[in-house]
Motif scaffolding. Structure first.
Motif, PDB file in Angstrom:
ATOM      1  N   TYR A   1       0.654  -1.126  -0.187  1.00 44.59           N
ATOM      2  CA  TYR A   1      -0.089   0.208   0.055  1.00 44.59           C
ATOM      3  C   TYR A   1       0.689   1.152   0.025  1.00 44.59           C
ATOM      4  CZ  TYR A   1      -3.838  -2.888   0.970  1.00 44.59           C
ATOM      5  OH  TYR A   1      -4.724  -4.044   1.083  1.00 44.59           O
ATOM      6  N   HIS A   2       2.059   1.321   0.193  1.00 45.03           N
ATOM      7  CA  HIS A   2       2.854   2.435   0.326  1.00 45.03           C
ATOM      8  C   HIS A   2       3.179   3.114  -1.099  1.00 45.03           C
ATOM      9  CE1 HIS A   2       6.108   5.244   1.523  1.00 45.03           C
ATOM     10  NE2 HIS A   2       5.823   5.161   2.818  1.00 45.03           N
ATOM     11  N   PRO A   3       3.120   4.372  -1.128  1.00 45.84           N
ATOM     12  CA  PRO A   3       3.085   5.092  -2.519  1.00 45.84           C
ATOM     13  C   PRO A   3       4.317   4.867  -3.163  1.00 45.84           C
ATOM     14  CG  PRO A   3       2.199   6.481  -0.839  1.00 45.84           C
ATOM     15  CD  PRO A   3       2.471   5.260   0.024  1.00 45.84           C
ATOM     16  N   ASP A   4       5.419   4.803  -2.254  1.00 46.47           N
ATOM     17  CA  ASP A   4       6.643   4.476  -3.072  1.00 46.47           C
ATOM     18  C   ASP A   4       6.882   3.318  -3.751  1.00 46.47           C
ATOM     19  OD1 ASP A   4       7.478   6.889  -1.807  1.00 46.47           O
ATOM     20  OD2 ASP A   4       8.610   5.944  -0.228  1.00 46.47           O
TER      21      ASP A   4
ATOM     22  N   ASN B   1       3.986   2.090  -5.446  1.00 49.37           N
ATOM     23  CA  ASN B   1       3.148   2.054  -6.203  1.00 49.37           C
ATOM     24  C   ASN B   1       3.090   3.036  -7.268  1.00 49.37           C
ATOM     25  OD1 ASN B   1       1.246  -0.163  -5.196  1.00 49.37           O
ATOM     26  ND2 ASN B   1       1.132   0.985  -3.552  1.00 49.37           N
TER      27      ASN B   1
ATOM     28  N   GLY C   1       3.976   6.177  -6.572  1.00 51.39           N
ATOM     29  CA  GLY C   1       3.646   7.519  -6.203  1.00 51.39           C
ATOM     30  C   GLY C   1       1.933   7.560  -6.073  1.00 51.39           C
ATOM     31  N   ASP C   2       1.343   6.412  -6.365  1.00 57.31           N
ATOM     32  CA  ASP C   2       0.096   6.595  -6.136  1.00 57.31           C
ATOM     33  C   ASP C   2      -0.469   6.431  -4.900  1.00 57.31           C
ATOM     34  OD1 ASP C   2      -2.791   5.976  -6.262  1.00 57.31           O
ATOM     35  OD2 ASP C   2      -2.936   3.961  -7.046  1.00 57.31           O
ATOM     36  N   ARG C   3      -1.239   7.474  -4.259  1.00 60.23           N
ATOM     37  CA  ARG C   3      -1.610   7.858  -2.859  1.00 60.23           C
ATOM     38  C   ARG C   3      -2.979   7.427  -2.490  1.00 60.23           C
ATOM     39  NH1 ARG C   3       2.665  10.983  -1.319  1.00 60.23           N
ATOM     40  NH2 ARG C   3       1.814  11.884   0.608  1.00 60.23           N
ATOM     41  N   SER C   4      -3.603   6.721  -3.413  1.00 62.48           N
ATOM     42  CA  SER C   4      -5.005   6.279  -3.415  1.00 62.48           C
ATOM     43  C   SER C   4      -5.236   5.134  -2.219  1.00 62.48           C
ATOM     44  CB  SER C   4      -5.639   5.503  -4.573  1.00 62.48           C
ATOM     45  OG  SER C   4      -4.911   4.498  -4.889  1.00 62.48           O
TER      46      SER C   4
ATOM     47  N   GLU D   1      -3.638   5.126   0.767  1.00 66.01           N
ATOM     48  CA  GLU D   1      -3.228   6.055   2.063  1.00 66.01           C
ATOM     49  C   GLU D   1      -3.857   5.618   3.205  1.00 66.01           C
ATOM     50  OE1 GLU D   1      -2.323   9.986   1.544  1.00 66.01           O
ATOM     51  OE2 GLU D   1       0.044   9.496   0.984  1.00 66.01           O
TER      52      GLU D   1
END
Length: 198
Positions: free
Chosen positions: A166-169, A171, A173-176, A178
């Motif tokens: 789930y971490h944006p790094d 994915n 940069g996907d923050r969906s 969070e």
């Protein structure tokens, strides 16, 4: 009939207007409006008490001669006067798992299986090692997708796996994810301090 505030003795606590037409005291024609316990031999063992009703003067006279300990042995009187009299009854212990314990089945009959069925469905499965899990601990385990018997190593491994997922790094940069990531982190922080994982 006069309103209660204008009637004599209307202010006395325990007065029940119209409870009995006549006072139970022999020869008294006043209304019986004050309750007194029945005589000891007139009460059936499993029936509610049949109160006697007296007028104010006669209930006062009855109360002045009433003896709670009448008919008791010395041992019974001493037992009733102990500071902790009545506290020796067994009470339900506080639950350690965040849920009530089921009742002891040998205390009563459950021919329709109504109560035991309810507890079979509601009672959470305990851990094999006997360590306690609160309701919050169980919700956190569900958040992480773990069983109740998970150990500290399995908890850490699953946490690492979900953080990577789930971490944006990880994915691009996907923050969906969070909000989901924050739930995973919070659940892990609580569980790692829980007695079952200490």
């Amino acid at each position: 009939m006069r309103p209660p505030k204008d009637r004599p003795n209307a202010r006395f606590h325990g007065r029940v207007e119209g409870a009995a037409d006549r006072c139970a005291w022999p020869g008294c024609a006043e209304a019986g409006e004050f309750r007194a316990p029945p005589s000891g031999d007139s009460r059936a063992p499993d029936a509610p008490p049949e109160w006697r009703w007296f007028c104010l003067d006669h209930v006062r006279e009855f109360n002045s001669g009433y003896n709670f300990f009448s008919g008791m042995s010395t041992e019974e009187i001493e037992a009733a006067q102990r500071p902790y009299a009545g506290w020796e009854r067994e009470t339900r212990a506080f639950a350690h798992t965040g849920a009530d314990r089921p009742p002891r089945w040998d205390d009563f009959s459950d021919p329709l299986d109504a109560i035991s069925a309810r507890f079979r469905q509601a009672a959470p499965k305990p851990r094999d090692d006997g360590k306690p899990l609160s309701g919050e601990n169980r919700r956190d385990l569900d958040t992480l997708g773990l069983e109740a018997n998970a150990d500290r190593h399995g908890l850490r491994k699953r946490y690492t796996e979900l953080v990577r997922r789930y971490h944006p790094d990880h994915n691009g940069g996907d923050r969906s994810h969070e909000a989901r990531l924050q739930k995973v982190i919070d659940a892990y922080q609580r569980l790692r301090k829980a007695p079952a994982f200490a």
